[in-house]
Design a protein around this motif. Structure first.
Motif, PDB file in Angstrom:
ATOM      1  N   MET A   1      42.360  31.320  29.888  1.00  0.00           N
ATOM      2  CA  MET A   1      42.003  32.843  30.240  1.00  0.00           C
ATOM      3  C   MET A   1      42.505  33.574  30.374  1.00  0.00           C
ATOM      4  SD  MET A   1      38.211  30.673  32.048  1.00  0.00           S
ATOM      5  CE  MET A   1      37.721  32.235  31.644  1.00  0.00           C
ATOM      6  N   GLY A   2      42.294  34.893  30.928  1.00  0.00           N
ATOM      7  CA  GLY A   2      43.054  36.106  30.352  1.00  0.00           C
ATOM      8  C   GLY A   2      43.564  36.070  32.072  1.00  0.00           C
ATOM      9  N   ASP A   3      42.754  35.927  32.593  1.00  0.00           N
ATOM     10  CA  ASP A   3      43.226  36.384  34.275  1.00  0.00           C
ATOM     11  C   ASP A   3      42.650  35.273  34.841  1.00  0.00           C
ATOM     12  OD1 ASP A   3      43.759  37.257  36.557  1.00  0.00           O
ATOM     13  OD2 ASP A   3      42.368  38.593  36.721  1.00  0.00           O
ATOM     14  N   ALA A   4      44.604  34.429  35.295  1.00  0.00           N
ATOM     15  CA  ALA A   4      44.170  32.916  35.797  1.00  0.00           C
ATOM     16  C   ALA A   4      43.448  33.262  37.255  1.00  0.00           C
ATOM     17  CB  ALA A   4      45.387  32.504  35.556  1.00  0.00           C
ATOM     18  N   ASP A   5      44.083  34.482  37.967  1.00  0.00           N
ATOM     19  CA  ASP A   5      43.742  34.589  39.563  1.00  0.00           C
ATOM     20  C   ASP A   5      42.426  34.769  39.434  1.00  0.00           C
ATOM     21  OD1 ASP A   5      46.567  34.972  39.725  1.00  0.00           O
ATOM     22  OD2 ASP A   5      46.423  37.761  40.017  1.00  0.00           O
ATOM     23  N   THR A   6      41.557  34.841  38.898  1.00  0.00           N
ATOM     24  CA  THR A   6      40.072  34.573  39.183  1.00  0.00           C
ATOM     25  C   THR A   6      40.065  32.987  38.739  1.00  0.00           C
ATOM     26  OG1 THR A   6      39.736  36.725  37.157  1.00  0.00           O
ATOM     27  CG2 THR A   6      38.143  35.341  37.711  1.00  0.00           C
ATOM     28  N   SER A   7      39.944  32.902  38.208  1.00  0.00           N
ATOM     29  CA  SER A   7      39.137  30.946  39.382  1.00  0.00           C
ATOM     30  C   SER A   7      40.297  30.086  40.003  1.00  0.00           C
ATOM     31  CB  SER A   7      39.866  30.583  37.428  1.00  0.00           C
ATOM     32  OG  SER A   7      41.116  29.992  36.968  1.00  0.00           O
ATOM     33  N   THR A   8      41.643  30.924  40.063  1.00  0.00           N
ATOM     34  CA  THR A   8      42.248  30.272  41.743  1.00  0.00           C
ATOM     35  C   THR A   8      41.565  30.806  42.534  1.00  0.00           C
ATOM     36  OG1 THR A   8      44.127  30.467  40.093  1.00  0.00           O
ATOM     37  CG2 THR A   8      44.525  30.631  41.984  1.00  0.00           C
ATOM     38  N   THR A   9      41.130  31.991  42.825  1.00  0.00           N
ATOM     39  CA  THR A   9      40.844  32.846  43.523  1.00  0.00           C
ATOM     40  C   THR A   9      39.123  32.345  44.199  1.00  0.00           C
ATOM     41  OG1 THR A   9      41.717  35.143  43.430  1.00  0.00           O
ATOM     42  CG2 THR A   9      39.976  34.762  44.842  1.00  0.00           C
ATOM     43  N   ALA A  10      38.574  31.751  43.205  1.00  0.00           N
ATOM     44  CA  ALA A  10      37.323  31.639  43.562  1.00  0.00           C
ATOM     45  C   ALA A  10      37.168  29.826  43.564  1.00  0.00           C
ATOM     46  CB  ALA A  10      36.449  31.689  41.736  1.00  0.00           C
ATOM     47  N   ALA A  11      38.662  29.213  42.959  1.00  0.00           N
ATOM     48  CA  ALA A  11      38.429  27.582  43.607  1.00  0.00           C
ATOM     49  C   ALA A  11      39.156  27.019  44.945  1.00  0.00           C
ATOM     50  CB  ALA A  11      39.765  26.908  42.826  1.00  0.00           C
TER      51      ALA A  11
ATOM     52  N   ALA B   1      33.765  36.653  34.051  1.00  0.00           N
ATOM     53  CA  ALA B   1      32.923  37.359  34.258  1.00  0.00           C
ATOM     54  C   ALA B   1      31.797  35.774  35.448  1.00  0.00           C
ATOM     55  CB  ALA B   1      31.958  37.735  34.098  1.00  0.00           C
ATOM     56  N   ILE B   2      32.344  35.196  35.490  1.00  0.00           N
ATOM     57  CA  ILE B   2      30.927  34.095  36.047  1.00  0.00           C
ATOM     58  C   ILE B   2      31.794  33.802  37.279  1.00  0.00           C
ATOM     59  CG2 ILE B   2      29.985  32.096  36.773  1.00  0.00           C
ATOM     60  CD1 ILE B   2      28.924  32.108  33.392  1.00  0.00           C
ATOM     61  N   ALA B   3      33.372  33.062  37.029  1.00  0.00           N
ATOM     62  CA  ALA B   3      34.423  33.039  38.217  1.00  0.00           C
ATOM     63  C   ALA B   3      34.524  33.326  39.136  1.00  0.00           C
ATOM     64  CB  ALA B   3      35.570  31.926  37.204  1.00  0.00           C
ATOM     65  N   TYR B   4      34.632  35.356  38.525  1.00  0.00           N
ATOM     66  CA  TYR B   4      34.824  36.397  40.042  1.00  0.00           C
ATOM     67  C   TYR B   4      33.993  36.243  40.439  1.00  0.00           C
ATOM     68  CZ  TYR B   4      36.852  40.603  41.673  1.00  0.00           C
ATOM     69  OH  TYR B   4      36.682  41.235  42.305  1.00  0.00           O
ATOM     70  N   ARG B   5      32.660  36.009  40.080  1.00  0.00           N
ATOM     71  CA  ARG B   5      31.224  36.630  40.660  1.00  0.00           C
ATOM     72  C   ARG B   5      30.852  35.422  41.759  1.00  0.00           C
ATOM     73  NH1 ARG B   5      27.146  34.036  39.726  1.00  0.00           N
ATOM     74  NH2 ARG B   5      27.040  33.544  37.875  1.00  0.00           N
ATOM     75  N   GLN B   6      31.290  34.427  41.217  1.00  0.00           N
ATOM     76  CA  GLN B   6      31.316  32.984  42.164  1.00  0.00           C
ATOM     77  C   GLN B   6      32.694  32.755  43.303  1.00  0.00           C
ATOM     78  OE1 GLN B   6      31.208  29.818  40.505  1.00  0.00           O
ATOM     79  NE2 GLN B   6      29.742  29.767  39.425  1.00  0.00           N
ATOM     80  N   GLY B   7      33.770  34.039  43.122  1.00  0.00           N
ATOM     81  CA  GLY B   7      34.231  33.501  43.901  1.00  0.00           C
ATOM     82  C   GLY B   7      34.401  35.319  45.354  1.00  0.00           C
ATOM     83  N   LEU B   8      33.536  35.759  44.788  1.00  0.00           N
ATOM     84  CA  LEU B   8      33.330  37.199  45.332  1.00  0.00           C
ATOM     85  C   LEU B   8      31.829  36.645  46.453  1.00  0.00           C
ATOM     86  CD1 LEU B   8      33.150  40.166  43.650  1.00  0.00           C
ATOM     87  CD2 LEU B   8      34.315  39.309  45.102  1.00  0.00           C
ATOM     88  N   GLU B   9      30.743  35.495  45.181  1.00  0.00           N
ATOM     89  CA  GLU B   9      30.211  34.922  46.606  1.00  0.00           C
ATOM     90  C   GLU B   9      30.730  34.104  48.083  1.00  0.00           C
ATOM     91  OE1 GLU B   9      27.568  32.771  43.391  1.00  0.00           O
ATOM     92  OE2 GLU B   9      26.208  34.569  42.937  1.00  0.00           O
ATOM     93  N   HIS B  10      31.410  32.903  46.539  1.00  0.00           N
ATOM     94  CA  HIS B  10      31.933  31.784  47.858  1.00  0.00           C
ATOM     95  C   HIS B  10      32.782  33.245  49.276  1.00  0.00           C
ATOM     96  CE1 HIS B  10      31.390  29.694  44.881  1.00  0.00           C
ATOM     97  NE2 HIS B  10      32.595  29.247  44.158  1.00  0.00           N
ATOM     98  N   ALA B  11      33.297  33.896  49.460  1.00  0.00           N
ATOM     99  CA  ALA B  11      33.952  34.623  50.245  1.00  0.00           C
ATOM    100  C   ALA B  11      33.049  35.029  51.261  1.00  0.00           C
ATOM    101  CB  ALA B  11      35.284  35.896  49.399  1.00  0.00           C
ATOM    102  N   LEU B  12      31.451  36.408  51.036  1.00  0.00           N
ATOM    103  CA  LEU B  12      31.234  36.375  51.384  1.00  0.00           C
ATOM    104  C   LEU B  12      30.245  35.630  51.886  1.00  0.00           C
ATOM    105  CD1 LEU B  12      29.451  39.158  48.913  1.00  0.00           C
ATOM    106  CD2 LEU B  12      30.679  39.155  51.027  1.00  0.00           C
TER     107      LEU B  12
END
Length: 181
Positions: free
Chosen positions: A1-11, A102-113
């Motif tokens: 994917m384009g932004d590996a940090d997105t999925s890494t952060t979500a994980a 975008a799903i992974a990024y949103r989920q990462g934000l949800e997890h963090a919150l």
């Protein structure tokens, strides 16, 4: 994917939530209404709300990937779901790949919150004015822009759901990647 940090952060955020739900990590100030009554029974051995959240986010990723790649292998049950997502979606077109990011990024934000990290919402830019002044409004369950000039047509503070914030962030990252080359 384009932004590996997105999925890494979500994980990473999902791993924190799993630790909180199993009781191995202290639970922060979780978003949403608090319980006002004293429980009559012993608490569940795991946090049921967090477990439901983790199941729902995993299902969302699996359903999206399988819609476009029905031959994707078995999905993991932990935060490795995001690595599986990347590996299973390599052949997607740019639009679908951005939607999955975008799903992974949103989920990462949800997890963090949910883990009590309200600072996570500060990092993406506001979809309305592109400033870095978002704050989490727990009552509305939305990100609110703190820029005094970023207002709705009614003159109220602009608010954004996490889906809008994530889509804007991923689109901005894609635009930056295109112009960087």
């Amino acid at each position: 994917m384009g932004d590996a940090d997105t999925s890494t952060t979500a994980a990473a955020h999902m791993r924190t939530l799993r630790e909180i739900s199993s009781g191995t990590k202290r639970r922060g100030d979780i978003i949403g209404p608090s319980r006002g009554t004293k429980p009559v029974h012993a608490p569940a051995p795991i946090d049921i709300d967090l477990l439901d959240h983790l199941i729902a986010t995993r299902s969302e990723v699996i359903n999206f990937v399988r819609r476009y790649n029905p031959d994707a292998g078995t999905a993991p049950i932990n935060e490795a779901i995001y690595q599986w997502m990347e590996e299973s979606s390599e052949d997607l077109d740019d639009g679908r790949r951005m939607a999955l990011e975008a799903i992974a990024y949103r989920q990462g934000l949800e997890h963090a919150l949910r883990a009590g990290n309200r600072k996570a919402i500060r990092w993406p830019a506001c979809p309305g004015c592109d400033c870095f002044g978002l704050s989490w409004n727990a009552a509305l369950q939305k990100a609110a822009c703190l820029n005094q000039r970023c207002l709705t047509d009614e003159g109220l503070q602009s608010t954004w759901d996490l889906r809008q914030v994530a889509q804007h962030y991923i689109a901005t990252q894609a635009r930056l990647r295109r112009t960087a080359t």
